[in-house]
Structures are given as C-alpha cells and as structure tokens.
Design a protein around this motif. Structure first.
Motif, short mmCIF file in Angstrom:
data_model
loop_
_atom_site.label_atom_id
_atom_site.label_comp_id
_atom_site.label_asym_id
_atom_site.label_seq_id
_atom_site.Cartn_x
_atom_site.Cartn_y
_atom_site.Cartn_z
N VAL A 169 0.87 -1.19 0.00
CA VAL A 169 0.00 0.00 0.00
C VAL A 169 0.90 1.23 0.00
O VAL A 169 1.51 1.57 1.01
CB VAL A 169 -0.93 0.00 1.22
CG1 VAL A 169 -1.92 1.16 1.14
CG2 VAL A 169 -1.68 -1.33 1.33
N VAL A 170 0.95 1.93 -1.12
CA VAL A 170 1.91 3.01 -1.33
C VAL A 170 1.33 4.37 -0.91
O VAL A 170 0.24 4.75 -1.35
CB VAL A 170 2.35 3.08 -2.80
CG1 VAL A 170 3.36 4.19 -3.02
CG2 VAL A 170 2.92 1.74 -3.25
N GLY A 171 2.07 5.09 -0.07
CA GLY A 171 1.73 6.47 0.26
C GLY A 171 0.43 6.66 1.01
O GLY A 171 -0.22 7.70 0.86
N GLN A 172 0.02 5.68 1.85
CA GLN A 172 -1.24 5.78 2.59
C GLN A 172 -1.02 5.47 4.08
O GLN A 172 -1.64 4.55 4.62
CB GLN A 172 -2.28 4.81 2.00
CG GLN A 172 -2.47 4.85 0.51
CD GLN A 172 -3.14 6.14 0.05
OE1 GLN A 172 -3.71 6.87 0.86
NE2 GLN A 172 -3.10 6.42 -1.24
N PRO A 173 -0.17 6.21 4.77
CA PRO A 173 0.13 5.87 6.18
C PRO A 173 -1.08 5.94 7.09
O PRO A 173 -1.22 5.10 8.00
CB PRO A 173 1.19 6.91 6.57
CG PRO A 173 0.99 8.05 5.61
CD PRO A 173 0.55 7.42 4.33
N ASP A 174 -1.96 6.91 6.90
CA ASP A 174 -3.14 7.03 7.76
C ASP A 174 -4.08 5.85 7.58
O ASP A 174 -4.60 5.29 8.55
CB ASP A 174 -3.88 8.34 7.47
CG ASP A 174 -3.05 9.57 7.82
OD1 ASP A 174 -2.13 9.43 8.65
OD2 ASP A 174 -3.32 10.65 7.27
#
Length: 396
Positions: free
Chosen positions: A7-12
C-alpha cells in the motif's frame, strides 16, 4: 516484507486497517472482550484512480487471514490471499461493463458460509461503482444482515450516490485514500521492482499518481509510445483533416490494446469450454452434447465481447486523462502558477500552446475532453465522441 508494504503512500489508512486487523485477530483468538461490532462487517475504500483502493483492500484481507493478525506477509494466510488463492477470500473483478445480479447473488451465497480456515470470510468487490441496480440490491441484503464471520470490502472512486447507493454506503465504514506522492511511487519502483532510478523518477512524475501506470510506463515500450502519440495530438491539429486522422489513430490504438489483452485469452476460454462440453468427443451422446453446447458458447462470446468493449473504453479513457492533463498544464503555465505539471516532460509543448491559445480557449478544450469522457460512459460510439472532441480541440 509485510502486506502493508504493497500500500503506497497511505500511512493514515494503513494505521486504521492495522488496528482493525489486530482487533479482528483478538476476536478469532477469543481474547477480545468488547462488542462484536468492533470490526466493521463492511468497508468502503474510496480514492482517485491509482490510489490503490483494491491493493489496500487485498492487504486488509490478508491481515484478517494472517496467522499473527498483523499482516506479516510470510504466513500461509498472507501469501495465499495476496496471490489470490485463499479459499475464504473472494475477489470480484468485473471484466465487462457491469456486475450482474446473478453474479452478485452467487457471491452472497458463498459469503454466507462459515470460513473454512476458522478466521474470516472476505469478499472484495474491486469496482463497486459497476454494480447494476439488481446487483446492488442483492448486496444490500447481505450487508444489512451479515454472517458473523464475513467482511465485505467495496472499492469505488467515491462515496457519491452515482458510484455507491446511499443504502449501501450508510452500512459501510468509509476509508478514503489519497493520490500517492511521486517520491513514494518512485521509491517503490526502485526498491521493489528494481527499476533504474532515472526511469523510476520519470515514470512517477508523469503517471498522475497511479502506481500501476507508473510501473507500466517504466517497463513497457509500447505504453510509452502510446502516451507520446496521445500527447502529440494537441499541437498536431493544424487542419480539419487532422481531426479524423488523429481520431482514427486513437480508436485503432485502443482496439489493438483490447485485442492484445484479450485475444489469446478469448480463444483459450472458448477451447476449454468446448472441451468441457464434449466437442471432439466420440461415442454415444457426444453429438447431443455438442449440439447442447451452442448456448453456452454463445453466452461466453457475449461476455468476451463485453470484456473487450470495457478494455477498449479503458484504453481510450486513459488517453483522455492524459489529454486533460496536458490542457491543465497549459493553464498552469499561462497563469504562472507554482503548481506541479501533470506532464513535466512536455513542458516545452505546454509553453508553446500557452503562447498561442487564450486561457478561455484552453478551458474550452479541457471541457471538451471531459465531455468526451462523459459521452463514452453514456455509450456514445467511441469514434463519434472522439471526432466531436477533436473538432473542438482544433477550433478552440
């Protein structure tokens, strides 16, 4: 490598899903003392194209089936889920223009069973916005009264009623994803896919935040060539005959793309069905079986035609998105705005166009591209919609 690395660039979003997966694991283990509703039985993943809606849904499904409950990426539950072979994870990927009510009813019946692995039964619908009205109603009944160990994961561009019915939306936990930043995409291409740094940086900067498109541009010469031919269109419409030439090239390119994707697969499916129905067999009953297979073959051909139509439309829509991005770049350049360009490698062309076109005419061109996308969704013949659009692009 855990499943969350996909899952790229979705920390939240990853934080929310990780917490929910941990609660789900404690429920399976019998150590959770809270309410059974702590794990939402239906989720709605929304976000722009390329944000990784279906990837996040699959990673969450893997975490639910994970033996540790953390999405370790190495256990049998994680590996089979990510590979698409887990017996309790069912993924609906519409190949045609929509998801039929018959397909959804069959899926709902499967979802009602207890999980074979004693953890969770998970249903992933990658394009919930393609549900027909009947299919949506069939899904609604299951979401209203879900089985105890079943989780539905729906993916759609937005939670707008045009994409997901309000009745289904209201029964889902909503998780919005954002467009991944270019540096995050470039890092994934470099570290996970082994793509050279220069190529990874370029692909990430021109993909519009779409990880899959970035990977394809970085690895496929044909994809780069198609993009170049599309972005040459705005400055090549010098005469009216150029409109029809460009329209013909665009439609033929989409048809070739659809044929490349589904040609060999269609023939293999047809041969497999004929074999299963007794074609080429000998002995008593073989002739009757062959005659009885005509309806099944006809239905298969209908589904294949629908799939080819969707593939062609997707290829055209991708070209239209690139065109819209170019006209947006022209507006950015003409207004001297500090915003990043969608196609930084075409900045000289954007500046050349901005020196000739007024902002008003550029905006009309952009609106024509968006109108063409809407026309295709309304089943207007692709060639007619594209020729109408290119005529406006020519006149401005």
């Amino acid at each position: 490598m855990t499943v969350w690395d996909q899952v790229v660039g979705q920390p939240d979003a990853v934080s929310v899903l990780t917490s929910s997966a941990a609660v789900a694991a404690s429920m399976v283990d019998g150590t959770f003392t809270g309410s059974a509703s702590a794990v939402a039985h239906a989720w709605l993943f929304t976000g722009p194209p390329g944000s990784g809606r279906s990837v996040a849904a699959r990673a969450f499904a893997a975490a639910l089936e994970c033996e540790t409950g953390a999405g370790c990426g190495s256990c049998r539950g994680c590996r089979t889920t990510m590979a698409g072979t887990h017996a309790d994870v069912h993924v609906v990927v519409p190949e045609g223009l929509s998801i039929s009510v018959a397909e959804m009813r069959a899926l709902v019946q499967i979802a009602a069973r207890r999980p074979t692995g004693a953890r969770w039964q998970v249903v992933i619908i990658t394009d919930a916005d393609r549900l027909t009205e009947g299919a949506a109603n069939a899904l609604l009944k299951a979401v209203e009264e879900p089985p105890e160990r079943t989780v539905f994961l729906l993916c759609a561009p937005s939670d707008h009623p045009d994409d997901v019915p309000v009745t289904i939306r209201s029964r889902c936990r909503h998780l919005g994803l954002r467009t991944p930043a270019a540096p995050a995409i470039a890092e994934v291409l470099r570290d996970r896919d082994g793509i050279p740094a220069d190529m990874a940086t370029w692909a990430a900067s021109v993909c519009g935040g779409h990880v899959g498109r970035a990977r394809r541009l970085a690895t496929d010469d044909a994809a780069r060539s198609r993009r170049e031919s599309v972005l040459r269109i705005p400055l090549s419409l010098r005469r009216l005959p150029d409109v029809f030439t460009c329209a013909d090239d665009l439609v033929k390119s989409a048809e070739a793309d659809a044929s490349e994707v589904s040609g060999a697969r269609d023939e293999a499916e047809k041969e497999a069905l004929k074999t299963a129905m007794g074609h080429g067999g000998t002995g008593k009953g073989a002739a009757a079986a062959t005659r009885g297979s005509a309806a099944a073959i006809k239905e298969l051909e209908r589904r294949q035609k629908s799939r080819a139509t969707r593939t062609q439309r997707d290829a055209i829509d991708l070209a239209l998105v690139d065109l819209a991005g170019f006209y947006r770049d022209v507006l950015v350049v003409s207004s001297v705005a500090p915003a990043a360009l969608n196609h930084p490698d075409r900045e000289p062309d954007a500046r050349k166009a901005a020196a000739v076109w007024t902002p008003e005419s550029t905006l009309r061109r952009l609106e024509a591209v968006l109108a063409c996308r809407e026309a295709l969704e309304l089943n207007v013949k692709p060639r007619i919609a594209i020729e109408a659009m290119l005529t406006t692009l020519h006149h401005g």
